[in-house]
Design an enzyme around this catalytic site. Sequence first.
Site, PDB file in Angstrom:
ATOM      1  N   GLU A  58     -21.476 -34.234  49.554  1.00 40.36           N
ATOM      2  CA  GLU A  58     -22.933 -34.425  49.710  1.00 40.36           C
ATOM      3  C   GLU A  58     -23.683 -33.730  48.558  1.00 40.36           C
ATOM      4  OE1 GLU A  58     -26.056 -31.725  51.079  1.00 40.36           O
ATOM      5  OE2 GLU A  58     -24.871 -32.022  52.899  1.00 40.36           O
ATOM      6  N   GLU A  96     -20.594 -26.569  41.307  1.00 43.49           N
ATOM      7  CA  GLU A  96     -21.188 -26.840  42.622  1.00 43.49           C
ATOM      8  C   GLU A  96     -20.377 -26.235  43.766  1.00 43.49           C
ATOM      9  OE1 GLU A  96     -24.545 -27.875  44.626  1.00 43.49           O
ATOM     10  OE2 GLU A  96     -24.201 -27.793  42.470  1.00 43.49           O
TER      11      GLU A  96
END
Length: 967
Positions: free
Chosen positions: A70, A141
Amino acid sequence: MAIGTEKLEVVEIIKPRTDNREYRRVILPNSLQVLLISDPDTDKCSASMNVGVGSFSDPEGLEGLAHFLEHMLFYASEKYPLEDSYSTYISEHGGRTNAYTSSEHTNYYFDVNADCFEEALDRFAQFFIKPLMSSDATTREIKAVDSENQKNLLSDAWRMNQLQKHLSAEGHPYHKFSTGNWDTLEVRPKARGVDTRDELLKFYKENYSANLMNLVVYAKESLEKIESRVLSKFKEIRNIDRIHPSFPGHPCTSEHLQIMVKTVPIKRGHKLRITWPSTPGIHHYMEGPSRYLGHLIGHEGEGSLFYILKKLGWATSLSAGESDWTVEFSFFKVVIDLSDAGHANVEHIIGLLFKYISLLQQSGVCKWIFDELSAICEMVFHYQDKIPPIDYVVKIASNMQLYPPKDWLVGSSLPSIFSPGVIQSFLNELTPNNVRMFWESTNFEGHTDLTEPWYGTAYSVEKITGSIIQEWMERAPDEHLHLPTANVFIPTDLSIKNVREKVNLPVLLRKSAYSKLWYKADTTFSTPKAYVKLDFYCPFGGNSPEANVLTDISTRLLMDYLNEYAYDAQVAGLYYAITHTDNGFQVTLTGYSHKLKILLDTVIEKITTFEVKPDRFYVIKELLIKQYENFKFQQPYQQAMYYCSLLLRDQSWPWSDELEVLTVLEPDVLSRFYPQILSRTFIECYVAGNIESNEAEIMIQHVENAFFKGTKPLSQALFPSQHLANRIVKLERGINYCYTKAGLNPSDENSALLHYVQVHQDDFKLNIKLQLVALIAKQPAFHQLRSVEQLGYITVLMQRNDSGIRGVQFIIQSTVKGPKHIESRVQAFLKMFESKLYEMPDDEFESNVNALIEMKLEKHKNLREESGYFWREIQDGTLKFDRKEYEVAALRQLTKAELIQFFDEHIKVGAPQKKALSVQVYATTHSTEETVDNGDRNMVNIEDVFGFRRSRPLYGSFKGGIGHMKL
């Protein structure tokens, strides 16, 4: 119909009677199901994509992969390869974007100014067509996911949620850890020779199939136009006809039932969570069994479980209803916040709960209660407020995975079939043999023998048989539990009042020595609702730490006394609050207008006849002490925000002083002080919505009479010298102030920085320059400081407005770096942004100006939003109700050279006019951090908050009269 979309049997989608938007369901050739919404009145367009796969589908040994994916989809795509360009485009065109991962779906959403929707939608579609997930971005990330998890480690809500999951069957995905961290996404996979990026790409390829997706698109154009646009942009999403993931079976086996789990929270206090595995309510959403049972078990009126627990001094709040549900399993949960006395009587409390459930069994399922509930639900649905499109599309996209098309807008909110058998079968599941009890208390510290692995929560488990609970029921106090009576607050008059004069801004309807009444009729929303705000300015209510605390306790006691009476009003959509302010208290009522005056009269009567009940005083005092003591467990960035307000706001008191005062307070002190609070007061009033002007005047005259008239009036008018002045500290030009504090919780490894730049006192031209700089800098700051440098998950650049004093602030929280390093990176970013601003092409400047104009011209969605906007002007004393027009006019005149000049004078690093304050909260791990020497000779360290405040001049207050001058 657009060529290529499937012609479907027309299903009438149930919508509110007051809703004039148009809806259409289409299915694209790739099996993507779409709901199109046409709203010609909207300023913002929005979309939400709900993908039918979530954390339950995480591969073994890669906990958090769905959540990580996501995050990754925001980076870049083959069509738009520039990193972070999607978020930048949305931000620069007045929008926002986000996503969330739940157990069985992942939802992505955004909104944007209407004229930029087509390109925004195209960029959004690329998430699901050809995203780029570079190796470099993947590693960075994972750090962001880890930082997000670090933020949650000391949060009781996250810890208790994971503990409930931990005590379930290991083979069921409910048992898993779903957020992910550095360990699960980097260290452990690497040790097994697994490449996380390869697994990420594989997970995307195997699960992100168009047939598992539901899209909602909310736009301004006709349905035909929206349909053709959606087809062209989303038809390329792959469809591999992925079977919908399903996870049959309940996660709790017999070993996880009939248990009492004692656990140690972070924050001081006691809580009892009682849960039963239950049939998912969604299988019977028209019959509403969970809603019916939640309504009764969670009721707070006379005779209810909460009413009895509150009367005994054992509980301060109670909620009941379905939670943690999927199509396959569910839990019915009762959550009770306990006082110290309640903690000592938990067995009695559990006994009383089961006695109430037994009462429901004996009473049978009542048709009149169901009918009343059904009528309220129908009224709430048909008279629902319009909400921002971004919230609307997320709700509907989630519903599309679960309900048939006719109920996409309704979901479970309209129970209409009375089925005693279904309700009874749900009630039969709430037995002592089927129960799980989670009892949280800091008193259990050192008395547990187990540790939950992901958050380190200490706990112990013991078996509690049905016969033990039977004993508790028999020993429980013999209190008169009974079902609620009919709800007198359900409105029967939903007609709309005729407004003689169509006025778009509030008017000063009435003014006296005692009060001021601002009035705004509803000329926009045509809804049978009203909004009433009474702000009691009491000079003796906040002029010392003692006064502040005593006023706070009195407002909490008033809410406490009114609770059982006013609870029915809240059930029927009429809400009230009595809240403590820095200078007195506020009364707010909002909801259906028909019976609002009845509730207001009762609230005013309670305020004017207030008496201190010692038993309730001690319960509220105990609750307040815990809240103050739990301040140290706030996130470090919240602590930084608190210190910043304390430094800037004149006449604000530190929580430590207030706690010291609170610990020794007794009921007689409040009894003596309360009349003094009201002895001098001025009431600033705002009445809006479905109330006629003469009604508003009569209402306020009645309030005035209650306080200021009669043989022995409670209150007198203020002296001119006593009128409220909101004063804010004026920082020195050319000085960088620095205030440094250790984080209050030594276990929290997060440090935080709040870097504040104070600019000016409310002024149309300066406002729009500041707002434009903030708009242009917001996304680059996020990209550089979070995405590239990975300083921390919480990275925000936002405007700040303290009673009309405007500025901008960076807020960053980090486990990897200390606040001094983060401060140096903020300075580096500002230097980098300087170049961006100087080199900005004219068309980009114009685009940003137009985006800000559109944001300013955005219409209010509902009465509450509009009232909040106008109340801010009243509260600050600025009274610029027509602010938008003047600021838009100023924006149309603004040149790029003027914006650069503004930046150079007020915000640029080293600007001679710049007024900056750096608030630094450091974790123990960063306490030895070296000072980063950036050559700043204008740095002034603040050692003493109050010495600093006394030494600085204050801005003039708009409340003192200058607010009536034109800017």
